[in-house]
Design a protein around this motif. Sequence first.
Motif, PDB file in Angstrom:
ATOM      1  N   LEU A 107       0.824  -1.207   0.000  1.00 52.47           N
ATOM      2  CA  LEU A 107       0.000   0.000   0.000  1.00 52.47           C
ATOM      3  C   LEU A 107       0.857   1.257   0.000  1.00 52.47           C
ATOM      4  CD1 LEU A 107      -2.815  -0.983   2.552  1.00 52.47           C
ATOM      5  CD2 LEU A 107      -3.026  -0.782   0.071  1.00 52.47           C
ATOM      6  N   VAL A 108       1.923   1.237   0.802  1.00 56.15           N
ATOM      7  CA  VAL A 108       2.813   2.400   0.868  1.00 56.15           C
ATOM      8  C   VAL A 108       3.447   2.669  -0.489  1.00 56.15           C
ATOM      9  CG1 VAL A 108       4.991   3.254   1.836  1.00 56.15           C
ATOM     10  CG2 VAL A 108       3.274   2.237   3.334  1.00 56.15           C
ATOM     11  N   PHE A 109       3.813   1.615  -1.199  1.00 51.28           N
ATOM     12  CA  PHE A 109       4.405   1.782  -2.528  1.00 51.28           C
ATOM     13  C   PHE A 109       3.395   2.406  -3.496  1.00 51.28           C
ATOM     14  CE2 PHE A 109       5.780  -0.267  -6.674  1.00 51.28           C
ATOM     15  CZ  PHE A 109       6.783   0.663  -6.907  1.00 51.28           C
ATOM     16  N   ASN A 162      -9.292   4.775  -9.990  1.00 54.28           N
ATOM     17  CA  ASN A 162      -9.927   3.757  -9.152  1.00 54.28           C
ATOM     18  C   ASN A 162      -8.919   3.116  -8.196  1.00 54.28           C
ATOM     19  OD1 ASN A 162     -11.955   2.127  -8.095  1.00 54.28           O
ATOM     20  ND2 ASN A 162     -11.739   0.559  -9.680  1.00 54.28           N
ATOM     21  N   VAL A 163      -8.212   3.980  -7.458  1.00 59.12           N
ATOM     22  CA  VAL A 163      -7.248   3.504  -6.469  1.00 59.12           C
ATOM     23  C   VAL A 163      -7.982   3.355  -5.139  1.00 59.12           C
ATOM     24  CG1 VAL A 163      -4.975   3.865  -5.454  1.00 59.12           C
ATOM     25  CG2 VAL A 163      -5.496   4.840  -7.697  1.00 59.12           C
ATOM     26  N   ASP A 164      -8.544   2.183  -4.919  1.00 60.40           N
ATOM     27  CA  ASP A 164      -9.383   1.883  -3.758  1.00 60.40           C
ATOM     28  C   ASP A 164      -8.535   1.157  -2.714  1.00 60.40           C
ATOM     29  OD1 ASP A 164     -11.155   0.855  -1.916  1.00 60.40           O
ATOM     30  OD2 ASP A 164     -12.517  -0.030  -3.379  1.00 60.40           O
ATOM     31  N   THR A 165      -8.214   1.826  -1.630  1.00 63.74           N
ATOM     32  CA  THR A 165      -7.352   1.247  -0.600  1.00 63.74           C
ATOM     33  C   THR A 165      -7.929  -0.048  -0.022  1.00 63.74           C
ATOM     34  OG1 THR A 165      -6.337   3.346   0.061  1.00 63.74           O
ATOM     35  CG2 THR A 165      -6.421   1.618   1.714  1.00 63.74           C
ATOM     36  N   ILE A 166      -9.230  -0.079   0.209  1.00 61.58           N
ATOM     37  CA  ILE A 166      -9.854  -1.272   0.797  1.00 61.58           C
ATOM     38  C   ILE A 166      -9.698  -2.472  -0.128  1.00 61.58           C
ATOM     39  CG2 ILE A 166     -12.038  -2.278   1.557  1.00 61.58           C
ATOM     40  CD1 ILE A 166     -12.905   0.530   2.407  1.00 61.58           C
ATOM     41  N   LYS A 167      -9.944  -2.263  -1.407  1.00 57.97           N
ATOM     42  CA  LYS A 167      -9.824  -3.341  -2.389  1.00 57.97           C
ATOM     43  C   LYS A 167      -8.371  -3.810  -2.523  1.00 57.97           C
ATOM     44  CE  LYS A 167     -10.669  -4.354  -7.275  1.00 57.97           C
ATOM     45  NZ  LYS A 167     -11.147  -3.794  -8.563  1.00 57.97           N
ATOM     46  N   LEU A 168      -7.441  -2.841  -2.539  1.00 58.73           N
ATOM     47  CA  LEU A 168      -6.030  -3.189  -2.675  1.00 58.73           C
ATOM     48  C   LEU A 168      -5.538  -3.996  -1.475  1.00 58.73           C
ATOM     49  CD1 LEU A 168      -4.524   0.154  -4.057  1.00 58.73           C
ATOM     50  CD2 LEU A 168      -5.016  -1.948  -5.309  1.00 58.73           C
ATOM     51  N   ALA A 169      -5.947  -3.581  -0.269  1.00 62.15           N
ATOM     52  CA  ALA A 169      -5.537  -4.310   0.941  1.00 62.15           C
ATOM     53  C   ALA A 169      -6.051  -5.743   0.905  1.00 62.15           C
ATOM     54  CB  ALA A 169      -6.051  -3.586   2.176  1.00 62.15           C
ATOM     55  N   GLY A 170      -7.291  -5.928   0.445  1.00 64.34           N
ATOM     56  CA  GLY A 170      -7.858  -7.264   0.345  1.00 64.34           C
ATOM     57  C   GLY A 170      -7.107  -8.131  -0.655  1.00 64.34           C
ATOM     58  N   ALA A 171      -6.796  -7.563  -1.805  1.00 61.90           N
ATOM     59  CA  ALA A 171      -6.089  -8.322  -2.834  1.00 61.90           C
ATOM     60  C   ALA A 171      -4.689  -8.724  -2.357  1.00 61.90           C
ATOM     61  CB  ALA A 171      -5.998  -7.493  -4.117  1.00 61.90           C
ATOM     62  N   LEU A 172      -3.989  -7.828  -1.710  1.00 68.79           N
ATOM     63  CA  LEU A 172      -2.640  -8.113  -1.234  1.00 68.79           C
ATOM     64  C   LEU A 172      -2.642  -9.158  -0.113  1.00 68.79           C
ATOM     65  CD1 LEU A 172      -1.183  -4.488  -1.208  1.00 68.79           C
ATOM     66  CD2 LEU A 172      -0.331  -6.394  -2.598  1.00 68.79           C
ATOM     67  N   SER A 173      -3.623  -9.076   0.769  1.00 67.24           N
ATOM     68  CA  SER A 173      -3.663 -10.004   1.907  1.00 67.24           C
ATOM     69  C   SER A 173      -3.963 -11.442   1.484  1.00 67.24           C
ATOM     70  CB  SER A 173      -4.705  -9.531   2.925  1.00 67.24           C
ATOM     71  OG  SER A 173      -6.009  -9.565   2.357  1.00 67.24           O
ATOM     72  N   LYS A 174      -4.646 -11.611   0.338  1.00 66.50           N
ATOM     73  CA  LYS A 174      -5.067 -12.947  -0.102  1.00 66.50           C
ATOM     74  C   LYS A 174      -4.079 -13.614  -1.057  1.00 66.50           C
ATOM     75  CE  LYS A 174      -9.956 -11.678   0.273  1.00 66.50           C
ATOM     76  NZ  LYS A 174     -11.205 -11.396  -0.492  1.00 66.50           N
ATOM     77  N   ASN A 175      -3.128 -12.856  -1.593  1.00 66.78           N
ATOM     78  CA  ASN A 175      -2.284 -13.391  -2.667  1.00 66.78           C
ATOM     79  C   ASN A 175      -0.802 -13.197  -2.349  1.00 66.78           C
ATOM     80  OD1 ASN A 175      -0.966 -14.005  -5.100  1.00 66.78           O
ATOM     81  ND2 ASN A 175      -2.701 -13.286  -6.321  1.00 66.78           N
ATOM     82  N   PRO A 176      -0.118 -14.230  -1.834  1.00 67.51           N
ATOM     83  CA  PRO A 176       1.310 -14.118  -1.489  1.00 67.51           C
ATOM     84  C   PRO A 176       2.186 -13.770  -2.699  1.00 67.51           C
ATOM     85  CG  PRO A 176       0.357 -16.097  -0.532  1.00 67.51           C
ATOM     86  CD  PRO A 176      -0.660 -15.549  -1.480  1.00 67.51           C
TER      87      PRO A 176
END
Length: 373
Positions: free
Chosen positions: A13-15, A218-232
Motif C-alpha cells: 500500500l505504501v508503494f 480507481n485507487v481503492d485502498t480497501i480493495k487493494l488491501a484485500g487483494a494483497l492479503s489474499k495473494n502471497p
Amino acid sequence: MTGSTTLDVVLGLVFVYLLYSLLTTILQEAIANVLSFRAKFLQKAIIRMLEDENAKTADTLLNRIGAFFRVIFRKNVTSQSLPLTEAFYNHPLIKYLAEDDYKNKPSYLTSRNFSQAMLDLLKGNDFAAGDDPGKFIKTALESGVTQWKNNGKPVQINEETLSYLRALWADAQGDAAKFRTALEEWFDVTMERTTGWYKKHTQGVLLILGFLIAMVFNVDTIKLAGALSKNPELREQVIRQADNYIKTHKDQFNAKENLPKDTTLQGLQKRADSLLKTDIADVNKALGIGWKCTSVKEHENKCFHGKDVCIRSHLRIDTIIGWLITAFALSLGAPFWFDLLNKLMKLRGTINSGKDDGKETNSAKPAPTNIKG
C-alpha cells in the motif's frame, strides 16, 4: 494475517501511495505554477504587513473556505484600496522581479529587496547621493505620507502600519542602517508565517487532487488491501517492484521543498508522463488498478461497460470510502511515503534475515541420539 503478511500488505500500500502521491504532487506544482500560488501568498503577506487595517481575517469556517478558493482564482493584482502595497509593487526593484506581464508579481523576495524598496518609498524621489537618509525617513514617518510618489502622488500610510514603522524607527534610535535591519527582520518573521500558510493551502489542494486521482484511476485502498492479503505471489511481486524503485530513485526527491527537483512546467510534464507510462503502469497491471470489466460476458447488454471501463465491476459504497482513504494518504506527500517505504523495507530485511539465521541455527543442531540403558 501473520505479522509478516501484515507488513507486506502495508509495504504494498505504501508503494502505491508513493507513486500516486508523487503524481499528485506533480499536478499540484503544475497548478501552482500556472496560477502563481507563490506570488499570491507573497502578495498576501505584503498586504498583511503594509495594510493591516485592510487585511481580511478568515475567522469562520466559511470565510476560511472562501479564502482558500480566492487564492486559487483571484487575479494577481493590487488595487487603489491598498495604496502602500500598490506603491511597493510599482517600485522598479520589485516590479521587474516578476516573470512577465501575465505573472505580474514576483514569487520570491529577499529581505534586502523588501528593506530597500521600503526605504526608497520613505525617502522619496528627491533623495540624492550625499543626503542624510534619516532626515527623509523621519519626515515621512512624522507626516504619515511616503516621500515617494506613486503615479505622481504621495501615498498615505495606514495608521497601524505607520505606528509599527515609527516603533521600529524609535528602536533604531534614528539610525537608517539599524532601521533597515529591523525592516529585514520584520520581513523574515512574516515569511516564516507565510510558509505555514502556503503549506496549509498546499495540503488542501493535495487532498482535492488526491480524491480526483483516486476516483479517475480507481485507487481503492480497501480493495487493494484485500487483494494483497489474499495473494502471497502478488505481495512478492509488488515488493520486488518497490525494492527496485528505491534503488533506482534515491535522488528523486528534494525533501526540503517537498517537490520533485525540476519544477518547470516542461520538467513536470515529462516526469508525469514517465511516471504514468512506467512505474504506475507496472503497479496498476500487477494489482489490477483501474476500471476494466471483470465479467464481460455476465455484464454484456446489462450495464454501461467497455473494454477499459466498467462501472458495475467496481463501483460500490465501500469504493468511495476506499477513495477517501487513498485521498488522505496522497495528501501527505511523496517524500513522506518514500521515507516510510525505505524504513519498512529495512525492517522487512531485518526480519527476514533473522528468520534465515534461525533456520541455519536449527539445521546445525546435532540429531538426538537414542541411548539404551
